[in-house]
Design a protein around this motif. Structure first.
Motif, PDB file in Angstrom:
ATOM      1  N   GLY A 199       0.767  -1.251   0.000  1.00  0.00           N
ATOM      2  CA  GLY A 199       0.000   0.000   0.000  1.00  0.00           C
ATOM      3  C   GLY A 199       0.793   1.293   0.000  1.00  0.00           C
ATOM      4  O   GLY A 199       0.203   2.360  -0.156  1.00  0.00           O
ATOM      5  N   GLY A 200       2.120   1.234   0.193  1.00  0.00           N
ATOM      6  CA  GLY A 200       2.926   2.453   0.215  1.00  0.00           C
ATOM      7  C   GLY A 200       2.461   3.427   1.283  1.00  0.00           C
ATOM      8  O   GLY A 200       1.970   3.024   2.340  1.00  0.00           O
ATOM      9  N   SER A 201       2.589   4.732   1.008  1.00  0.00           N
ATOM     10  CA  SER A 201       2.267   5.734   2.035  1.00  0.00           C
ATOM     11  C   SER A 201       0.774   5.785   2.321  1.00  0.00           C
ATOM     12  O   SER A 201       0.355   6.091   3.435  1.00  0.00           O
ATOM     13  N   ARG A 202      -0.046   5.478   1.310  1.00  0.00           N
ATOM     14  CA  ARG A 202      -1.495   5.454   1.559  1.00  0.00           C
ATOM     15  C   ARG A 202      -1.821   4.307   2.525  1.00  0.00           C
ATOM     16  O   ARG A 202      -2.569   4.477   3.491  1.00  0.00           O
ATOM     17  N   GLY A 203      -1.224   3.150   2.257  1.00  0.00           N
ATOM     18  CA  GLY A 203      -1.425   1.996   3.138  1.00  0.00           C
ATOM     19  C   GLY A 203      -0.933   2.308   4.536  1.00  0.00           C
ATOM     20  O   GLY A 203      -1.593   1.990   5.529  1.00  0.00           O
ATOM     21  N   ALA A 204       0.234   2.969   4.619  1.00  0.00           N
ATOM     22  CA  ALA A 204       0.790   3.311   5.938  1.00  0.00           C
ATOM     23  C   ALA A 204      -0.120   4.296   6.664  1.00  0.00           C
ATOM     24  O   ALA A 204      -0.324   4.189   7.876  1.00  0.00           O
ATOM     25  N   ALA A 205      -0.698   5.259   5.926  1.00  0.00           N
ATOM     26  CA  ALA A 205      -1.578   6.254   6.567  1.00  0.00           C
ATOM     27  C   ALA A 205      -2.840   5.576   7.122  1.00  0.00           C
ATOM     28  O   ALA A 205      -3.249   5.848   8.257  1.00  0.00           O
ATOM     29  N   TYR A 206      -3.447   4.674   6.323  1.00  0.00           N
ATOM     30  CA  TYR A 206      -4.645   3.964   6.819  1.00  0.00           C
ATOM     31  C   TYR A 206      -4.293   3.058   7.997  1.00  0.00           C
ATOM     32  O   TYR A 206      -4.991   3.040   9.020  1.00  0.00           O
ATOM     33  N   ALA A 207      -3.202   2.309   7.819  1.00  0.00           N
ATOM     34  CA  ALA A 207      -2.809   1.386   8.892  1.00  0.00           C
ATOM     35  C   ALA A 207      -2.435   2.167  10.152  1.00  0.00           C
ATOM     36  O   ALA A 207      -2.798   1.772  11.261  1.00  0.00           O
ATOM     37  N   ASN A 208      -1.758   3.300   9.972  1.00  0.00           N
ATOM     38  CA  ASN A 208      -1.390   4.125  11.126  1.00  0.00           C
ATOM     39  C   ASN A 208      -2.620   4.627  11.859  1.00  0.00           C
ATOM     40  O   ASN A 208      -2.670   4.631  13.087  1.00  0.00           O
ATOM     41  N   THR A 209      -3.593   5.086  11.091  1.00  0.00           N
ATOM     42  CA  THR A 209      -4.807   5.617  11.710  1.00  0.00           C
ATOM     43  C   THR A 209      -5.511   4.534  12.516  1.00  0.00           C
ATOM     44  O   THR A 209      -5.865   4.726  13.688  1.00  0.00           O
ATOM     45  N   PHE A 210      -5.665   3.382  11.881  1.00  0.00           N
ATOM     46  CA  PHE A 210      -6.320   2.258  12.555  1.00  0.00           C
ATOM     47  C   PHE A 210      -5.538   1.878  13.818  1.00  0.00           C
ATOM     48  O   PHE A 210      -6.107   1.730  14.906  1.00  0.00           O
ATOM     49  N   GLN A 211      -4.217   1.777  13.659  1.00  0.00           N
ATOM     50  CA  GLN A 211      -3.406   1.316  14.796  1.00  0.00           C
ATOM     51  C   GLN A 211      -3.320   2.365  15.900  1.00  0.00           C
ATOM     52  O   GLN A 211      -3.267   2.024  17.079  1.00  0.00           O
ATOM     53  N   THR A 212      -3.304   3.628  15.516  1.00  0.00           N
ATOM     54  CA  THR A 212      -3.244   4.672  16.546  1.00  0.00           C
ATOM     55  C   THR A 212      -4.523   4.651  17.377  1.00  0.00           C
ATOM     56  O   THR A 212      -4.482   4.769  18.614  1.00  0.00           O
ATOM     57  N   ILE A 213      -5.670   4.492  16.704  1.00  0.00           N
ATOM     58  CA  ILE A 213      -6.933   4.397  17.447  1.00  0.00           C
ATOM     59  C   ILE A 213      -6.888   3.175  18.369  1.00  0.00           C
ATOM     60  O   ILE A 213      -7.245   3.240  19.545  1.00  0.00           O
ATOM     61  N   VAL A 214      -6.415   2.049  17.825  1.00  0.00           N
ATOM     62  CA  VAL A 214      -6.343   0.817  18.623  1.00  0.00           C
ATOM     63  C   VAL A 214      -5.459   1.023  19.851  1.00  0.00           C
ATOM     64  O   VAL A 214      -5.858   0.709  20.972  1.00  0.00           O
ATOM     65  N   PHE A 215      -4.254   1.597  19.650  1.00  0.00           N
ATOM     66  CA  PHE A 215      -3.380   1.653  20.833  1.00  0.00           C
ATOM     67  C   PHE A 215      -3.827   2.699  21.841  1.00  0.00           C
ATOM     68  O   PHE A 215      -3.625   2.544  23.045  1.00  0.00           O
ATOM     69  N   MET A 216      -4.498   3.761  21.364  1.00  0.00           N
ATOM     70  CA  MET A 216      -4.999   4.743  22.333  1.00  0.00           C
ATOM     71  C   MET A 216      -6.151   4.162  23.149  1.00  0.00           C
ATOM     72  O   MET A 216      -6.194   4.291  24.371  1.00  0.00           O
ATOM     73  N   VAL A 217      -7.076   3.491  22.451  1.00  0.00           N
ATOM     74  CA  VAL A 217      -8.223   2.905  23.155  1.00  0.00           C
ATOM     75  C   VAL A 217      -7.746   1.802  24.096  1.00  0.00           C
ATOM     76  O   VAL A 217      -8.131   1.745  25.271  1.00  0.00           O
ATOM     77  N   MET A 218      -6.873   0.940  23.566  1.00  0.00           N
ATOM     78  CA  MET A 218      -6.406  -0.179  24.387  1.00  0.00           C
ATOM     79  C   MET A 218      -5.559   0.311  25.568  1.00  0.00           C
ATOM     80  O   MET A 218      -5.559  -0.286  26.639  1.00  0.00           O
ATOM     81  N   GLY A 219      -4.841   1.417  25.348  1.00  0.00           N
ATOM     82  CA  GLY A 219      -4.059   1.993  26.440  1.00  0.00           C
ATOM     83  C   GLY A 219      -4.965   2.413  27.584  1.00  0.00           C
ATOM     84  O   GLY A 219      -4.680   2.119  28.752  1.00  0.00           O
ATOM     85  N   VAL A 220      -6.069   3.052  27.245  1.00  0.00           N
ATOM     86  CA  VAL A 220      -7.013   3.499  28.283  1.00  0.00           C
ATOM     87  C   VAL A 220      -7.652   2.288  28.969  1.00  0.00           C
ATOM     88  O   VAL A 220      -7.782   2.235  30.205  1.00  0.00           O
ATOM     89  N   VAL A 221      -8.019   1.283  28.158  1.00  0.00           N
ATOM     90  CA  VAL A 221      -8.634   0.068  28.725  1.00  0.00           C
ATOM     91  C   VAL A 221      -7.646  -0.632  29.674  1.00  0.00           C
ATOM     92  O   VAL A 221      -7.998  -1.030  30.795  1.00  0.00           O
ATOM     93  N   ALA A 222      -6.383  -0.743  29.223  1.00  0.00           N
ATOM     94  CA  ALA A 222      -5.360  -1.393  30.060  1.00  0.00           C
ATOM     95  C   ALA A 222      -5.209  -0.652  31.380  1.00  0.00           C
ATOM     96  O   ALA A 222      -5.127  -1.261  32.451  1.00  0.00           O
ATOM     97  N   PHE A 223      -5.234   0.666  31.294  1.00  0.00           N
ATOM     98  CA  PHE A 223      -5.075   1.503  32.477  1.00  0.00           C
ATOM     99  C   PHE A 223      -6.201   1.233  33.471  1.00  0.00           C
ATOM    100  O   PHE A 223      -5.961   1.047  34.676  1.00  0.00           O
ATOM    101  N   VAL A 224      -7.417   1.169  32.946  1.00  0.00           N
ATOM    102  CA  VAL A 224      -8.578   0.928  33.812  1.00  0.00           C
ATOM    103  C   VAL A 224      -8.456  -0.434  34.497  1.00  0.00           C
ATOM    104  O   VAL A 224      -8.678  -0.573  35.713  1.00  0.00           O
ATOM    105  N   TYR A 225      -8.047  -1.448  33.726  1.00  0.00           N
ATOM    106  CA  TYR A 225      -7.930  -2.786  34.313  1.00  0.00           C
ATOM    107  C   TYR A 225      -6.795  -2.869  35.332  1.00  0.00           C
ATOM    108  O   TYR A 225      -6.912  -3.559  36.347  1.00  0.00           O
ATOM    109  N   ILE A 226      -5.711  -2.158  35.058  1.00  0.00           N
ATOM    110  CA  ILE A 226      -4.595  -2.171  36.015  1.00  0.00           C
ATOM    111  C   ILE A 226      -5.026  -1.484  37.318  1.00  0.00           C
ATOM    112  O   ILE A 226      -4.720  -1.954  38.415  1.00  0.00           O
ATOM    113  N   ILE A 227      -5.777  -0.390  37.179  1.00  0.00           N
ATOM    114  CA  ILE A 227      -6.289   0.295  38.384  1.00  0.00           C
ATOM    115  C   ILE A 227      -7.192  -0.654  39.178  1.00  0.00           C
ATOM    116  O   ILE A 227      -7.070  -0.779  40.400  1.00  0.00           O
ATOM    117  N   ASN A 228      -8.089  -1.344  38.470  1.00  0.00           N
ATOM    118  CA  ASN A 228      -8.969  -2.290  39.155  1.00  0.00           C
ATOM    119  C   ASN A 228      -8.160  -3.380  39.848  1.00  0.00           C
ATOM    120  O   ASN A 228      -8.453  -3.776  40.977  1.00  0.00           O
TER     121      ASN A 228
END
Lengths: 569, 84
Positions: free
Chosen positions: A191-220
């Motif tokens: 996919g080149g840079s277009r593929g990287a931009a889509y994959a980056n967007t998807f992965q950035t959302i995933v790691f931000m959401v999962m980061g918050v979820v992980a934080f909540v579970y660690i607190i619990n």
């Protein structure tokens, strides 16, 4: 095993996204390298943020906070919020405008034109590669360190030689590194840079959401926020560093130790009153001697660690985020922007995104000081906390996928940018634009990317025990030392080719010298605590100013091209 | 539109940038371990607030010091390309 299945599913999803984005490609080299300047504000924010946050942000920050405490956030995150946004505004938009107007795809093309020098490109190319490679290594190393603890026990018959006995049966770092490299290679290849931009967007959302979820579970897992605040290691009236709690795996609860568990002792401090101090919540330097158990032989040994951060080191870290001005992969992302307005969201939201990711990681690192053994490798702290406190294999798999997402969202851009600069600045530049067809140009880039991925993998296996945070700081130091070149190119008419060459050489020589002194990637400060990046930057800036003033100014034609109506721009 | 002229807007933004840089060096809470809301160390809470201030500065820079000339400069290319 369930955890591993979730991770594998995530990787398959990414491959599918790479295939999908390749279907959207327009088939031209411009589309492959800069997505035909078609990326809007949200995709730009996600791809720029995802690219700058790697294993360093999640795995490295947690590990560094485990070592040095909350000062880690101010050291790297909050100052980056200020400096990165400033650079996007002052450097990024301007470079985007020149790139769009004159058709540049790479940094080197811009510098060659601005400094009227072909040779500058050949000088800069190997230096950029040299500095991007450590950045790639931290991704592969970080991925390996993350997966092994969370998959422990899954393949006890196959993987019988773990890094630590408690991780028996876990997927070894060499295999994780190989799989991650191949997955990233696949979608960048397609996919080149277009593929990287889509994959980056998807992965950035995933790691931000999962980061918050992980934080909540660690607190619990730690029994709630107020309980978590009491968990970090503490110093007794006798100067002994103790852990007051342990996590009981049977009841899955945090339990107060009957007697505080000693893990080390203070050997030096400027602070006279340390009684009941949680050193990870303060920033005053305290030298502690910790105990460490060899995981294979069971032998107890002692090691020293400085907690906190010297103030002068804290101040001099401001030079590190300047590196984003010279990241070649970020330059490429900037050029994908559809318009200057696309930068607006990035300028505002980037500091907030940093906060959302880094505050939880730094807190988890400080809390880990109270429940994990001090000798645990810092890059393994986050996954060890997940493994200890979360428990549920599906959730652990998702959270680990989030960590991998952060890592891969940087690897893809870096692999792509190296392929881009090699193809455009070396091959096409030497052979001439008409020698190759668009398809051949894309193929050359792909072949170079494959070579770089293979080389990076081999180097990562060789440097598998490197500290992710420290290696990243070395990489950033090199790029920040090159910052005077880009700043002068854009804002100083008097900056000359000779000045730029002198600046690059000064940056290179000082960086290599300090890198060697550090033992090739260790933590290092000079004198009262100044980081090498400050000295490298100073040397490069001085060289640029002195040599430029001593040499002939650029031609009128070049000045008109890059400083049109200078009073307005 | 903003009530600040653009040169003045730029000066104010630069002033705020340097002010934030100075405020980043919070030596006054260097060894304070007080927990805000019983969990957030004050040194970390301060820097989280600092990140929010950076976002506000970014917004102000866009509002009062946006480089419209650069947009026009790049758009000229589009115009030239279309013409050819």
């Amino acid at each position: 095993m369930t955890t591993l299945i979730v991770i594998v599913c995530y990787l398959c999803l990414l491959l599918g996204l790479g295939f999908f984005s390749s279907r959207l490609s327009r088939g031209t080299s411009k589309d492959y390298f800069v997505a035909s300047h078609s990326i809007g504000p949200f995709l730009l924010l996600m791809s720029v943020f995802g690219t700058t946050m790697t294993a360093f942000a999640l795995v490295g920050s947690t590990g560094k906070s485990f070592e040095r405490g909350i000062g880690t956030y101010g050291l790297m995150a909050s100052i980056s919020g200020l400096v990165h946004a400033g650079i996007f505004f002052l450097i990024g938009i301007r470079l985007w405008a020149f790139g769009k107007k004159y058709g540049y795809i790479t940094q080197i093309q811009f510098f060659r034109a601005r400094f009227e020098s072909d040779g500058l490109g050949y000088l800069l190319f190997p230096i950029l590669v040299l500095l991007v490679v450590p950045y790639l290594l931290i991704g592969i190393i970080g991925a390996g360190k993350t997966i092994e603890p969370v998959t422990a026990g899954a393949f006890t018959e196959i993987f019988t030689n773990p890094t630590a006995p408690q991780w028996l049966g876990g997927v070894p770092p060499w295999l994780t590194g190989l799989v991650v490299s191949l997955v990233v290679l696949s979608y960048v290849f397609l996919g080149g840079s277009r593929g990287a931009a889509y994959a980056n967007t998807f992965q950035t959302i995933v790691f931000m959401v999962m980061g918050v979820v992980a934080f909540v579970y660690i607190i619990n897992g730690l029994g709630g926020l107020d309980q978590a605040g009491k968990v970090p290691a503490r110093i007794t009236d006798k100067g002994v560093v103790v852990q007051d709690y342990h996590f009981d795996k049977k009841s899955r609860e945090l339990v107060k130790n009957e007697k505080p568990k000693p893990i080390g002792r203070v050997i030096d401090s400027q602070n006279s009153n340390l009684t009941d101090l949680h050193p990870h919540l303060s920033r005053t330097p305290i030298k502690v001697e910790f105990k460490k158990k060899n995981p294979k032989t069971g032998e107890i040994s002692l090691f020293e660690r400085e907690l906190g951060i010297p103030f002068i080191t804290f101040v001099s870290y401001l030079f590190i985020p300047l590196s984003v001005g010279m990241f070649p992969h970020l330059f490429q992302h900037w050029l994908t922007a559809k318009s200057a307005k696309a930068f607006r969201l990035t300028v505002i939201a980037h500091p907030l995104c940093i906060m959302v990711v880094w505050v939880p990681c730094v807190l988890v690192g400080t809390w880990a000081s109270g429940v994990l053994p001090p000798g645990i490798p810092p890059p393994a702290v986050l996954s060890a906390m997940l493994n200890l406190l979360v428990g549920d294999p599906v959730l652990t798999g998702l959270l680990t996928a989030g960590v991998l997402a952060a890592i891969m969202s940087s690897l893809d851009s870096q692999f792509l940018c190296l392929g881009t600069i090699f193809t455009n600045d070396i091959v096409v530049h030497r052979a001439g634009k008409n020698k190759y067809t668009d398809k051949q140009i894309i193929m050359i880039a792909r072949i170079f990317i494959v070579v770089i991925v293979a080389l990076t993998y081999v180097l990562a296996m060789w440097a598998k025990n490197a500290n992710v945070f420290d290696l990243a700081v070395w990489c950033f130091s090199g790029f920040s030392a090159l910052f005077p070149v880009v700043f002068a190119a854009l804002y100083w008419k008097r900056a000359t080719k000779q000045g730029a060459v002198a600046s690059i050489l000064a940056a290179l020589v000082t960086w290599v010298y300090f890198f060697h002194l550090s033992g090739y990637g260790g933590e290092m400060v000079i004198g009262p605590g100044i980081i090498p990046a400050a000295v490298c930057f100073g040397a490069a800036a001085l060289a640029m100013i002195i040599v430029s003033l001593m040499t002939k100014p650029p031609s009128e034609e070049t000045l008109k091209k890059f400083f049109p109506q200078v009073e307005k721009l | 539109m903003s009530s600040l002229s653009k040169p003045m807007g730029k000066k104010v933004i630069w002033f705020l940038f340097f002010l934030l840089f100075l405020l980043h060096q919070d030596f006054w809470w260097w060894d304070d371990t007080f927990l805000v809301l019983d969990f957030l160390p004050i040194g970390l809470a301060y820097h989280a607030g600092f990140s929010i201030a950076c976002a506000v500065l970014g917004w102000a820079a866009i509002k009062y010091a946006w480089p419209h000339e650069l947009e026009e400069f790049a758009e000229e290319v589009e115009g030239e390309k279309k013409a050819t």
